[in-house]
Design an enzyme around this catalytic site. Structure first.
Site, short mmCIF file in Angstrom:
data_model
loop_
_atom_site.label_atom_id
_atom_site.label_comp_id
_atom_site.label_asym_id
_atom_site.label_seq_id
_atom_site.Cartn_x
_atom_site.Cartn_y
_atom_site.Cartn_z
CG HIS A 186 -1.95 -0.92 1.09
ND1 HIS A 186 -2.47 -1.81 2.38
CD2 HIS A 186 -2.66 -1.46 0.25
CE1 HIS A 186 -3.37 -2.74 2.20
NE2 HIS A 186 -3.41 -2.62 0.68
CD GLU B 222 -0.79 0.52 4.81
OE1 GLU B 222 0.15 -0.44 4.61
OE2 GLU B 222 -2.00 0.51 4.61
CG HIS C 194 0.36 -3.86 5.47
ND1 HIS C 194 -0.45 -3.54 4.56
CD2 HIS C 194 0.82 -5.32 5.15
CE1 HIS C 194 -0.28 -4.44 3.76
NE2 HIS C 194 0.29 -5.80 4.12
CD GLU D 249 -1.79 -3.32 9.83
OE1 GLU D 249 -1.50 -2.28 9.49
OE2 GLU D 249 -2.56 -4.32 9.12
#
Length: 1187
Positions: free
Chosen positions: A881, A884, A978, A1063
């Site tokens: 992504h 990010e 991420h 994350e």
């Protein structure tokens, strides 16, 4: 003792009596003998008495396995006696009045709705109908109606729809009767078909006969009438009818009257009800026009201004809320309000065993069990053999050295225990090296042009060359060697200890390459002038000239008088750019070379200064911003003023990518914008007021949504002025900007003053829904969706500076290529096996790098080669992504640690072979996308069936993993890095069958599940070694909507048990060492290094023959029982949410669906993993506090 016994006997007696009465009633229903009506009346009256006096009787009748409700409903359906019917209705009302919605749901599932509607239809035929019967019937229907999704259709089919409406028309003065009738009409009106049908029969006009000006009488009736009207007006047909009859002006008049008289704010619900009606009407264009024509905007604006706050009372309590609760609470989810019941129902013990059911949780055990499915033939997978030369290399021609790590250079600062990269470490000043600069004479016009083209030449010479260099030598040296060819032995030694903390002893910075120094002599490059360069375009636009790449406009106006350390250009002040070799992974010249080979869709022709200069983490802490109360109300009021006082609005387009010929007058009070550089995202800028600008972002390429990432340049500012920036087309319904996160700013003037760094800036920051509507196409087919605004105010420190703003720390594709090349050039090939391959080309023709890192074998003897080839694999990926960017900074920390000469890093390389894809979506990163690739698709939703043409990076990344599975070399760990925009801290998502089943209604114990709990080992280790990591935020639940993500596919199809998504927060931490601080690149890189340390410790847990596994490490059952597990969205289970009290709480993980928003429950306690685990703490896990 006797009292206890008596109480127990009484309880048994009550229970048996209730069952006896129900059995008698059931027998009466079966016999149906003439004359039994009296018996039924008697039995139902006794049951009613027990229900009214004994709460246990209600529980017993609705408990599992009980037939009490069936018996009662059967009696009601067959009863002919009026008193019996009234008794049964009272019994049912008593049963559902408490216990929340569960008991009402039981009544619905037993067919109660159909029976009640049929009874209503029968009773309506009496002339006149029995009032008591009608009151009870409507009261009961109003209670169970919200639990029956099909009640509107059932009422319409039965012909009962207009019965309630006619009762209201005929009994306007009978408030006792029309109150429950209005409640039922409100339930019916949730169906648009019913709302239209009722509207045709005059229900809208009828409601306006009930509502009226301020009155203290019948306020409950008025509240219900307003709620009913608001539900009816959601129908466009009814809304048009209300507009045609002039009811918009009526509603405004009623609201003003109640607002004027309700000075003590006791009737807030009624005022809210009127506003809800106005909102429903203005959902159509005709209603909005009528609202504007009636001066509604100004009326509501004037009534919403803050009054004088009383010292006590409900209003005072409202303004004394804690700072984390805002004054403007939007409880809707994009104009889709859920109607609340008028009565507040309380939950009791019956609902404690009822868990919220999430349909997204996978409940099919057969689908959950991992099954290795390669999906491609062995012959086809052989194409990936070329990416694994380490499995066949014999190293016969290599000059191999001993397995022992290279010894450290004798240095007091580098000797001692093993050093793990920690954000709290400080590096010695002795490790810093200077570099010679290049001086250019101002009298030479060619050299002056060269200065404007690039601030200075950067190089990495040896330290001794600096001492002997002279001014003339520097002037003559115009063609410098590439910096990677100028590496000295000290540079190689610099990687012996990766430090993420800069020294506080002086004002020099290091870590990314560029250091800027001010001198009074003329021996270095001079970048000082008193006026802007006339030949530079307003937005810093530059073009390729031959093979060169141009930088954007440099701040050439010189130092400002307001700077304490500034000097005028006439005093001979000069700026020198130097290079530090402490962590020489940023090379400005090399970056320019990398940019030349980067292919972008807009064909970017200039380089942003932050990417050229590099970023050095600031030495100061950046705490999470404490938001002042009322800022959101103020910002919304200012937005409303635009519509009221339109003559005060400038409304001038000052930047537009769609109209490149857009010219802006060279006025001193107008900012200039630019985003035409790699990863830039800004589509249009409109000046609203003198110092306020609306900014519109680009959507992802080949997509019409995903507006979140921004990166743009601003110039032409003045000091001492607060400039407000509003990014007005964001899509997510909440953001960490509401919880203390600040945007990032990079000042070129600060960079020239030896402070080249991104810093958190901005005040009055908030994120809220605005009045701009999204098209149904952009909203995924949903109508009425609104955009959201990020607003922040910045006061610049330097006049006519060039500043850059970004959503998060930018990390471009060219930066990655530069870092990889620097790492490759700096490593010791006798010690580190480093290989960089091109996995594939993207749709735009950019290469996707694949990196292999491990330790060279100790020798070319068979034993060492065998050990080399049999090391387990660790597969890492990041940046699928583009928005990010924190994932790339974590990956940078991982790569630098793996390439260091740290003994623990050497041990890690000797333990594993690392296959790393540091950027899975280069095209998206280059073109400033937030989530998608050039195909307009989320690549992290393509892992299940990737297309080799549309998703080449995913297709071949999966192919690598499939190849490893085919040759029986499954990776020990797969982790996809991420970023998370909605939560704090760093955490992991993993995959577990057992934990997934525990979150469903299936009893996991009865399924006889056997599962290796090793998937929890790595997160547990990280929670004890990495300060930013939070075990309490981790989740190991598998959702249906995630079946195409990397984490689930690698776990399910490839068979990797330890398959994770890691994350990293975009905001900061609320636990541990960094609690209350915003996260920076130092902490992100530290997380990447700590991840490596965790892998080294995982070796112990993965080798039970060598190490004893602590039982507490994998005791995850106790963790789950103690933690407060909850649902945060239809697609993601996590254990905790960071901010459960503000606005709509929606979990947007890297794997969550952006299209689905769900409100969260309030008051969820935080769970923090214990730090007292045994067997895992050693010197590497010591926590050093930021100084």
């Amino acid at each position: 003792m006797n009292k206890v016994k008596t109480s127990a006997e009484k309880s048994v007696s009550t229970s048996s009596r209730t069952m006896s009465l129900l059995q008698q009633l059931e027998k009466i229903n079966l016999d149906s003998v003439l004359g039994e009506g009296d018996n039924a009346r008697y039995v139902t009256s006794k049951i009613l008495h027990l229900v009214q006096s004994q709460e246990k009787t209600k529980k017993e009748m609705t408990s599992k396995g009980s037939t009490g409700i069936e018996v009662i409903l059967s009696t009601l359906e067959n009863a002919k006696d009026l008193q019996t019917i009234l008794n049964i209705l009272n019994i049912l009302i008593e049963v559902v009045s408490v216990g929340g919605g569960r008991r009402a749901s039981v009544l619905v599932t037993k067919g109660g709705t159909q029976i009640l509607l049929q009874l209503l239809l029968t009773a309506s035929k009496d002339a006149p109908p029995n009032e008591e019967l009608m009151v009870l019937l409507h009261t009961l229907l109003a209670k169970i109606g919200p639990k029956d999704k099909k009640i509107g259709m059932k009422a319409r089919i039965n012909g009962a729809l207009n019965i309630s409406l006619n009762l209201v028309k005929q009994n306007l003065q009978n408030h006792r009767l029309i109150l429950p009738c209005l409640q039922v009409l409100r339930v019916y009106s949730t169906s648009s078909v019913n709302a239209v049908s009722l509207g045709k029969n005059g229900v809208v006009e009828l409601m306006f006969k009930i509502i009226g000006p301020f009155s203290k009488k019948n306020t409950s009736l008025l509240k219900v009438a307003l709620d009913t009207l608001a539900a009816l007006l959601k129908s466009k047909t009814n809304a048009r009818r209300a507009v045609d009859r002039g009811y918009v002006q009526v509603l405004l008049t009623i609201y003003v009257d109640w607002h004027r008289h309700d000075s003590r704010h006791r009737y807030m619900l009624i005022r809210k009800g009127v506003l809800q009606c106005i909102k429903s009407v203005t959902n159509i264009k005709l209603g909005r026009k009528a609202f504007i024509d009636a001066n509604g905007m100004k009326i509501l604006y004037n009534t919403s201004q803050l009054p004088v706050i009383p010292a006590s009372g409900p209003v005072a309590q409202l303004y004394n809320l804690p700072p984390d609760v805002d004054d403007v609470v939007d409880e809707s989810d994009d104009n889709d309000d859920a109607e609340a019941e008028s009565e507040v129902e309380t939950e009791n013990d019956d609902d404690k065993d009822q868990h919220f059911k999430n349909d997204d949780i996978e409940t099919d055990i057969n689908k959950l069990k991992p099954r290795q499915e390669l999906g491609r033939s062995i012959e086809e997978l052989k194409m990936y053999e070329q990416f694994f030369p380490e499995l066949s290399e014999n190293f016969q021609d290599c000059d191999l050295v001993s397995k022992e790590p290279k010894p450290f250079v004798p240095d007091a600062n580098l000797s001692g225990p093993i050093v793990v990269p920690t954000a709290g470490e400080e590096h010695s000043a002795e490790a810093k090296l200077s570099t010679k600069g290049v001086a250019l004479k101002e009298s030479n016009p060619l050299l002056t042009e060269e200065i404007n083209r690039r601030p200075a030449f950067l190089e990495l010479p040896k330290e001794d060359s600096i001492k002997d260099s002279s001014l003339h030598q520097q002037n003559d040296q115009r063609n410098l060697l590439p910096s990677w060819q100028c590496l000295s032995q000290e540079i190689v030694k610099g990687l012996d200890r990766i430090s993420l903390q800069n020294s506080a002893k002086n004002d020099q910075y290091y870590g990314t390459g560029c250091i800027i120094k001010k001198e009074n002599k003329t021996s270095f490059t001079t970048l000082a002038c008193s006026k802007p360069c006339e030949h530079v375009s307003p937005c810093g636009s530059s073009l390729f000239e031959g093979s060169s790449v141009q930088l954007g406009k440099l701040c050439c106006t010189g130092m400002n008088s307001e700077d304490e350390d500034s000097r005028s250009s006439s005093s001979g002040e000069q700026v020198t750019l130097e290079v530090s070799d402490v962590s020489p992974v940023h090379d400005c010249d090399l970056y320019i070379e990398m940019v030349k080979t980067t292919k972008s869709i807009p064909e970017y022709s200039e380089v942003a200064y932050p990417d050229y200069f590099g970023h050095i983490p600031p030495s100061f802490k950046e705490p999470i911003l404490e938001r002042p109360y009322g800022v959101q109300r103020t910002k919304i009021s200012q937005d409303i003023e635009r519509l009221i006082y339109q003559n005060d609005i400038i409304d001038r387009v000052v930047y537009d990518l769609d109209n490149l010929s857009c010219s802006v007058l060279e006025e001193a009070d107008v900012l200039k914008f630019n985003s035409k550089f790699e990863s830039g995202n800004l589509r249009k800028v409109i000046q609203i007021r003198k110092n306020e600008y609306d900014l519109i972002l680009n959507s992802d390429i080949n997509s019409n949504h995903y507006h979140q990432w921004f990166y743009f340049e601003v110039s032409g500012m003045k000091t001492g002025i607060g400039y407000r920036f509003n990014i007005i087309n964001c899509e997510k319904s909440n953001s960490q900007f509401n919880y203390g996160m600040q945007p990032l700013m990079y000042s070129v003037q600060e960079a020239l003053n030896s402070r080249p760094c991104w810093t958190r800036v901005g005040t009055d920051i908030c994120y809220y829904k605005n009045h701009f509507s999204r098209s149904s196409i952009a909203a995924g087919g949903q109508k009425g969706k609104s955009y959201y605004t990020i607003t922040f105010t910045v006061t610049f420190q330097h006049k006519d500076d060039v500043c850059y703003f970004a959503y998060h720390y930018p990390y471009t594709y060219s930066t990655l290529k530069m870092h990889l090349q620097k790492l490759e050039s700096m490593h010791n090939p006798q010690q580190i096996y480093f290989r960089q391959d091109v996995l594939c080309e993207t749709l735009a023709g950019n290469s996707c790098p694949l990196v292999t890192i491990t330790a060279m074998p100790g020798s070319n003897y068979y034993e060492h080669i065998c050990q080399f080839r049999n090391r387990p694999y660790v597969f890492l990926s990041a940046r699928v992504h583009p928005g990010e960017t924190n994932a790339s900074w974590v990956m940078k920390g991982t790569l630098e640690y793996l390439m260091s000469n740290n003994p623990s890093a050497q041990s890690l390389r000797e333990s594993y072979i690392f296959k790393i894809i540091p950027m899975l979506n280069p095209d998206g990163v280059i073109n400033g996308n937030h989530r998608c690739s050039l195909s307009g698709e989320d690549l992290n939703r393509q892992w299940q069936n990737p297309n080799p043409d549309l998703h080449p990076t995913i297709y071949h990344a999966k192919g690598l993993l499939q190849y490893l599975a085919a040759i029986k070399r499954l990776p020990l760990v797969y982790c996809d890095y991420h970023g998370h925009s909605r939560k704090k801290n760093v955490f992991m998502y993993g995959c577990s069958i057992k934990e997934t089943m525990w979150h469903t209604n299936v009893n996991a114990a009865s399924c006889d599940l056997m599962e290796d709990p090793g998937y929890r080992a790595l997160p547990k280790i990280l929670s004890q070694t990495a300060p930013a990591f939070s075990m309490g935020s981790c989740s190991f639940v598998v959702e249906k909507s995630k079946e195409s993500t990397a984490r689930v596919v690698v776990w399910r199809e490839i068979g990797v048990q330890r398959s994770y998504t890691m994350e990293s927060t975009l905001c900061g931490c609320d636990q541990g060492k960094y609690k209350g601080l915003q996260i920076g690149t130092r902490e992100l890189e530290e997380m990447g290094a700590k991840f490596c340390v965790g892998l080294l410790r995982l070796k112990r847990t993965a080798s039970p023959l060598e190490y004893n596994l602590p039982s507490s490490l994998l005791d995850f059952e106790n963790d789950l029982i103690e933690s407060s597990c909850k649902v945060t969205s239809p697609t993601t289970y996590v254990l905790d949410e960071d901010e459960p009290r503000f606005l709509e709480e929606v979990d947007y993980s890297a794997e969550s669906n952006d299209d689905q928003d769900t409100e969260l429950a309030d008051n969820v306690g935080d769970y923090e993993a214990s730090n007292q685990e045994d067997g895992l703490s050693d010197s590497d896990s010591s926590r050093i506090v930021l100084s």
